[in-house]
Write a protein that holds these residues in place. Structure first.
Motif, PDB file in Angstrom:
ATOM      1  N   GLU A 259      -1.728  -1.608  -4.268  1.00  0.00           N
ATOM      2  CA  GLU A 259      -1.194  -1.834  -5.615  1.00  0.00           C
ATOM      3  C   GLU A 259      -2.041  -2.888  -6.318  1.00  0.00           C
ATOM      4  O   GLU A 259      -1.886  -4.092  -6.096  1.00  0.00           O
TER       5      GLU A 259
ATOM      6  N   CYS B 130      -1.145   7.715   0.925  1.00  0.00           N
ATOM      7  CA  CYS B 130      -2.607   7.717   0.892  1.00  0.00           C
ATOM      8  C   CYS B 130      -3.234   6.379   1.246  1.00  0.00           C
ATOM      9  O   CYS B 130      -4.447   6.289   1.465  1.00  0.00           O
TER      10      CYS B 130
ATOM     11  N   LEU C 114       3.114   0.899  -7.490  1.00  0.00           N
ATOM     12  CA  LEU C 114       3.807   1.627  -6.420  1.00  0.00           C
ATOM     13  C   LEU C 114       5.307   1.640  -6.669  1.00  0.00           C
ATOM     14  O   LEU C 114       5.880   0.677  -7.181  1.00  0.00           O
TER      15      LEU C 114
ATOM     16  N   CYS D 189       0.840  -1.203   0.000  1.00  0.00           N
ATOM     17  CA  CYS D 189       0.000   0.000   0.000  1.00  0.00           C
ATOM     18  C   CYS D 189       0.872   1.248   0.000  1.00  0.00           C
ATOM     19  O   CYS D 189       1.987   1.252   0.522  1.00  0.00           O
ATOM     20  N   CYS D 190       0.371   2.303  -0.589  1.00  0.00           N
ATOM     21  CA  CYS D 190       1.080   3.582  -0.596  1.00  0.00           C
ATOM     22  C   CYS D 190       1.163   4.115   0.831  1.00  0.00           C
ATOM     23  O   CYS D 190       0.151   4.170   1.543  1.00  0.00           O
TER      24      CYS D 190
ATOM     25  N   ARG E  39       6.549   2.368   0.128  1.00  0.00           N
ATOM     26  CA  ARG E  39       6.312   2.561  -1.301  1.00  0.00           C
ATOM     27  C   ARG E  39       5.242   3.631  -1.478  1.00  0.00           C
ATOM     28  O   ARG E  39       4.414   3.870  -0.598  1.00  0.00           O
ATOM     29  N   TYR E  40       5.279   4.259  -2.653  1.00  0.00           N
ATOM     30  CA  TYR E  40       4.349   5.360  -2.926  1.00  0.00           C
ATOM     31  C   TYR E  40       3.726   5.196  -4.300  1.00  0.00           C
ATOM     32  O   TYR E  40       4.314   4.607  -5.210  1.00  0.00           O
ATOM     33  N   CYS E  41       2.515   5.792  -4.437  1.00  0.00           N
ATOM     34  CA  CYS E  41       1.821   5.732  -5.729  1.00  0.00           C
ATOM     35  C   CYS E  41       2.171   6.910  -6.617  1.00  0.00           C
ATOM     36  O   CYS E  41       1.954   6.875  -7.832  1.00  0.00           O
ATOM     37  N   SER E  42       2.734   7.971  -6.023  1.00  0.00           N
ATOM     38  CA  SER E  42       3.063   9.158  -6.811  1.00  0.00           C
ATOM     39  C   SER E  42       4.122   9.987  -6.098  1.00  0.00           C
ATOM     40  O   SER E  42       4.385   9.812  -4.892  1.00  0.00           O
TER      41      SER E  42
ATOM     42  N   CYS F  20       2.512  11.977  -3.187  1.00  0.00           N
ATOM     43  CA  CYS F  20       2.346  11.235  -1.921  1.00  0.00           C
ATOM     44  C   CYS F  20       3.674  11.120  -1.181  1.00  0.00           C
ATOM     45  O   CYS F  20       3.728  11.240   0.045  1.00  0.00           O
ATOM     46  N   GLN F  21       4.733  10.881  -1.938  1.00  0.00           N
ATOM     47  CA  GLN F  21       6.046  10.765  -1.303  1.00  0.00           C
ATOM     48  C   GLN F  21       6.450  12.078  -0.647  1.00  0.00           C
ATOM     49  O   GLN F  21       6.963  12.091   0.474  1.00  0.00           O
TER      50      GLN F  21
END
Length: 309
Positions: free
Chosen positions: A26, A22, A32, A18-19, A42-45, A48-49
């Motif tokens: 995944e 947020c 991610l 999961c991100c 891990r991040y989706c964008s 978000c990071q």
């Protein structure tokens, strides 16, 4: 399973799938990306990071340091010098026992060079390179032109040697340029040379952090002197455990001065008897691996006043 273990497992799953920003999972077209500095989240964008970084920064920095240490304190299989391209034995780490050929920029051991000189004397032939067989009887100008040809061909060893020539002549800015280019091409020894420029402030401003960075890069690549210098820096800063690790690694690569410093550490109770004994065994094994009858003959002649060509 206890409540604490269940909660820990849940956190691990969340971090892996999961991100961290947020919380989105995944799935399907949602991919991610791992934090570039650590392997924790891990991040989706990028957004978000960036938003999550204030919460993650402390853990990220700690984990990044742990990952760096895993790489830094791994024992290299051999020194950065590698093997002599003629006899295929490990090259001595003492630069007095090696020679850089002016024609092909190959580093060969003094044993192979000495053996070839002896054959030349017996046959009275024109001197040629033991490796590439080109004539070695060249003027200084011819040598410089040949070195520049090797540099134009992106030979990192030739670049580093040219950097050393510039440094010897006091042209530190040019030396910095050649060393930097050599490091970009993967030449480990140039990192060690750059560390010296940053330490002395020659051609660049004095910078201890950059000095240590280049020492670490050289040490990771198997440079015994860089590893020894890191040990000395850590001793000076009072981080004895890290210093001993560096010195043990350098000793196992065959570095004599690191053994001498380890003896003092052992005397002062900074290294265990078992680790000290293992370092001595490793040092002896590394020294034995570089021995050959030809190298011993070259050493005997050098003590009598013989000089490598």
């Amino acid at each position: 399973m206890s409540a604490d273990n269940a909660e820990s497992e849940k956190k691990v799953i969340m971090m892996m799938f999961c991100c961290a920003g947020c919380g989105i999972a995944e799935v399907d077209d949602i991919k991610l990306m791992q934090c570039a500095a650590c392997d924790l989240v891990r991040y989706c964008s990028d957004g978000c990071q960036k938003d999550h970084m204030p919460h993650h920064k402390k853990d990220c920095k700690k984990r990044a340091a742990e990952l760096r240490d895993e790489i830094l304190f791994k024992q290299p299989e051999s020194s950065d010098d590698g093997d002599c391209p003629i006899c295929l034995l490990p090259l001595p780490i003492d630069s007095r026992k090696t020679i850089l050929t002016g024609c092909c920029s190959k580093v060969i051991c003094d044993g192979c060079n000495f053996a070839y000189i002896m054959r030349e004397c017996q046959g009275s032939k024109a001197p040629i390179c033991p490796f590439c067989r080109h004539l070695t009887d060249m003027s200084k100008e011819e040598y410089r032109r040949n070195l520049m040809k090797r540099i134009e061909a992106n030979d990192p060893e030739a670049m580093s040697h040219k950097g050393f020539d510039c440094e010897s002549e006091g042209d530190y800015i040019s030396a910095f340029g050649y060393y930097s280019k050599a490091t970009e091409l993967g030449y480990v020894g140039a990192h060690f040379s750059l560390s010296g420029l940053y330490r002395e402030g020659q051609g660049v401003e004095k910078d201890e952090k950059k000095e240590v960075h280049h020492l670490e890069e050289a040490a990771i690549g198997g440079h015994p002197k860089a590893r020894h210098n890191l040990g000395f820096v850590e001793l000076k800063n009072g981080r004895h455990a890290r210093a001993v690790k560096h010195l043990i690694i350098a000793a196992k690569l065959g570095h004599d001065m690191s053994v001498d410093l380890l003896k003092l550490c052992y005397r002062d109770g900074l290294v265990s008897k078992e680790d000290f004994a293992a370092a001595l065994r490793g040092h002896q094994a590394a020294a034995d691996a570089t021995k050959s009858p030809q190298r011993e003959a070259a050493e005997a002649f050098r003590k009598l006043g013989f000089r490598k060509s």
